[in-house]
Design a protein around this motif. Structure first.
Motif, PDB file in Angstrom:
ATOM      1  N   GLU A 206      31.163 -72.325  30.239  1.00 55.23           N
ATOM      2  CA  GLU A 206      31.104 -71.120  29.387  1.00 55.23           C
ATOM      3  C   GLU A 206      30.602 -69.916  30.194  1.00 55.23           C
ATOM      4  OE1 GLU A 206      28.503 -71.748  26.071  1.00 55.23           O
ATOM      5  OE2 GLU A 206      26.709 -71.863  27.317  1.00 55.23           O
ATOM      6  N   VAL A 207      29.703 -70.148  31.130  1.00 58.31           N
ATOM      7  CA  VAL A 207      29.224 -69.070  32.002  1.00 58.31           C
ATOM      8  C   VAL A 207      30.348 -68.636  32.944  1.00 58.31           C
ATOM      9  CG1 VAL A 207      27.685 -68.649  33.966  1.00 58.31           C
ATOM     10  CG2 VAL A 207      26.761 -69.553  31.836  1.00 58.31           C
ATOM     11  N   ILE A 208      31.065 -69.609  33.482  1.00 55.40           N
ATOM     12  CA  ILE A 208      32.186 -69.303  34.387  1.00 55.40           C
ATOM     13  C   ILE A 208      33.250 -68.480  33.648  1.00 55.40           C
ATOM     14  CG2 ILE A 208      34.174 -70.447  35.497  1.00 55.40           C
ATOM     15  CD1 ILE A 208      32.113 -72.455  36.647  1.00 55.40           C
ATOM     16  N   ASP A 209      33.517 -68.830  32.398  1.00 59.86           N
ATOM     17  CA  ASP A 209      34.529 -68.087  31.628  1.00 59.86           C
ATOM     18  C   ASP A 209      34.091 -66.646  31.347  1.00 59.86           C
ATOM     19  OD1 ASP A 209      36.238 -70.218  31.576  1.00 59.86           O
ATOM     20  OD2 ASP A 209      35.563 -70.965  29.633  1.00 59.86           O
ATOM     21  N   PHE A 210      32.799 -66.431  31.253  1.00 62.57           N
ATOM     22  CA  PHE A 210      32.284 -65.088  30.970  1.00 62.57           C
ATOM     23  C   PHE A 210      32.321 -64.187  32.214  1.00 62.57           C
ATOM     24  CE2 PHE A 210      28.590 -62.141  30.717  1.00 62.57           C
ATOM     25  CZ  PHE A 210      28.965 -61.416  29.589  1.00 62.57           C
ATOM     26  N   ALA A 211      32.253 -64.803  33.392  1.00 57.07           N
ATOM     27  CA  ALA A 211      32.092 -64.034  34.637  1.00 57.07           C
ATOM     28  C   ALA A 211      33.364 -63.292  35.026  1.00 57.07           C
ATOM     29  CB  ALA A 211      31.702 -64.982  35.769  1.00 57.07           C
ATOM     30  N   ASP A 212      33.183 -62.220  35.801  1.00 59.49           N
ATOM     31  CA  ASP A 212      34.332 -61.537  36.385  1.00 59.49           C
ATOM     32  C   ASP A 212      34.855 -62.304  37.591  1.00 59.49           C
ATOM     33  OD1 ASP A 212      34.338 -59.143  34.703  1.00 59.49           O
ATOM     34  OD2 ASP A 212      32.403 -58.718  35.640  1.00 59.49           O
ATOM     35  N   TYR A 213      33.923 -62.886  38.372  1.00 55.32           N
ATOM     36  CA  TYR A 213      34.303 -63.636  39.576  1.00 55.32           C
ATOM     37  C   TYR A 213      33.414 -64.858  39.731  1.00 55.32           C
ATOM     38  CZ  TYR A 213      37.058 -59.622  41.144  1.00 55.32           C
ATOM     39  OH  TYR A 213      37.980 -58.616  41.237  1.00 55.32           O
ATOM     40  N   VAL A 214      33.976 -65.880  40.376  1.00 52.24           N
ATOM     41  CA  VAL A 214      33.226 -67.100  40.693  1.00 52.24           C
ATOM     42  C   VAL A 214      33.316 -67.293  42.205  1.00 52.24           C
ATOM     43  CG1 VAL A 214      33.030 -69.582  40.264  1.00 52.24           C
ATOM     44  CG2 VAL A 214      33.937 -68.069  38.477  1.00 52.24           C
ATOM     45  N   PHE A 215      32.159 -67.333  42.861  1.00 50.40           N
ATOM     46  CA  PHE A 215      32.160 -67.451  44.320  1.00 50.40           C
ATOM     47  C   PHE A 215      31.059 -68.386  44.796  1.00 50.40           C
ATOM     48  CE2 PHE A 215      33.844 -62.928  44.273  1.00 50.40           C
ATOM     49  CZ  PHE A 215      35.079 -63.235  44.810  1.00 50.40           C
ATOM     50  N   SER A 216      31.278 -69.011  45.958  1.00 53.71           N
ATOM     51  CA  SER A 216      30.189 -69.655  46.700  1.00 53.71           C
ATOM     52  C   SER A 216      29.266 -68.537  47.203  1.00 53.71           C
ATOM     53  CB  SER A 216      30.758 -70.421  47.901  1.00 53.71           C
ATOM     54  OG  SER A 216      31.305 -69.502  48.824  1.00 53.71           O
ATOM     55  N   THR A 217      28.110 -68.889  47.729  1.00 56.95           N
ATOM     56  CA  THR A 217      27.214 -67.823  48.198  1.00 56.95           C
ATOM     57  C   THR A 217      27.858 -67.026  49.341  1.00 56.95           C
ATOM     58  OG1 THR A 217      26.030 -69.423  49.555  1.00 56.95           O
ATOM     59  CG2 THR A 217      25.054 -68.876  47.441  1.00 56.95           C
TER      60      THR A 217
END
Ligand code: SF4
Length: 306
Positions: A206-217
């Motif tokens: 649910e947090v991933i769906d809310f985000a604009d981007y998903v990245f490793s550090t």
């Protein structure tokens, strides 16, 4: 806390005396980051530590990271200043439990996140990091994957490889799962509507769906440098914002205040200095475990970043 010039000088003398380097993960205390010779995410630390011209590595990160440095640099002395700095997610799986799961799915290949202990890696076919997990899974011919130990990362990867079946271990990062919540991100977004929301794939779906981007550090750092946006809400361990603010000082990084990994924070300046003085506690691994764990790690390193 700013490191005094006297302390910096003392650390430098000790490093020269022992031909030692200080290697630190992005989630370390800012003052530890300030004295590090090499900073990075788990893949950078694994690959770059191998190349360092040093006899001793003072490893500032959690246990599995120090183990990885030792496995890939067996001729170097690896010192872990606080052996109790251990990752709870890595502790959610044991080699015995993984062997049982393999017996249930004999046609599956085992892909383990690098956030696993050496004895679990020894039972693994290929390792991955959050930065190259999709690339690693796409690289193997098997259609069925046992993915350990992070279920959130496993579920995230599944979105990109619909032709494969990913059987996720029920592990998770206590910091990303429990502290980077949808509520905390929504509250920050209300305060900073012009900011981009970036989260780590260890966060919940649910947090991933809310985000604009998903990245490793590592991906976060690259994106922050190249993006036209100047303000970012960072859904990851709080200290990543310190690292970002050092490398991209012209931009603003807003942390989730409660997103702190207490295990990373067990490494302190006093402990690092004590380790440099005494070259203890040395990380020791059994030879057979090192040999077996090296195989999936080298496969991961050869695949490189995603
Ligand atoms: S941030 Fe999460 S995955 Fe990383 S060391 Fe802490 S508990 Fe483990």
């Amino acid at each position: 806390m700013v490191v005094s010039p006297e302390t910096l000088q003392y650390i430098q003398e000790l490093k020269e005396k022992h031909n030692a380097v200080i290697v630190a993960h992005n989630y370390q205390h800012p003052n530890i980051q300030d004295i590090a010779d090499l900073m990075g995410d788990s893949l950078a630390l694994a690959t770059e530590a191998m190349k360092l011209d040093a006899d001793v590595i003072i490893f500032c990160g959690v246990n599995f990271m120090a183990e990885t440095a030792k496995i890939l640099s067996p001729d170097k002395k690896v010192i872990h200043p606080e052996p109790n700095s251990r990752c709870p997610m890595a502790a959610m799986i044991t080699p015995e439990a993984l062997r049982q799961m393999k017996a249930k799915h004999p046609d599956a290949i085992v892909v383990s996140y690098v956030n696993t202990t050496a004895d679990v890696k020894a039972e693994t076919d290929i390792c991955c990091t959050s930065g190259n997990a999709v690339k690693v899974i796409q690289s193997v011919p098997e259609k069925k994957i046992i993915f350990t130990p992070d279920k959130n990362l496993g579920m995230y990867i599944q979105r990109f490889v619909p032709d494969k079946e990913i059987i996720c271990w029920e592990g998770y990062c206590t910091t990303h799962q429990n502290s980077v919540t949808l509520e905390s991100l929504k509250a920050l977004k209300e305060q900073h509507p012009d900011a981009e929301v970036i989260v780590h794939p260890e966060c919940t779906p649910e947090v991933i769906d809310f985000a604009d981007y998903v990245f490793s550090t590592h991906g976060m750092l690259e994106h922050a440098k190249s993006s036209k946006v100047s303000k970012f809400i960072m859904g990851t361990e709080k200290e990543m914002c310190y690292r970002l603010s050092q490398d991209v000082p012209e931009k603003t990084f807003i942390p989730v205040p409660e997103a702190i990994c207490p295990n990373m924070k067990k490494i302190t300046m006093d402990k690092v200095i004590a380790s440099l003085e005494t070259l203890t506690p040395e990380l020791i691994l059994a030879d057979d475990i090192m040999q077996k764990a090296k195989i999936p790690l080298e496969r991961m390193v050869n695949i490189g970043r995603g």
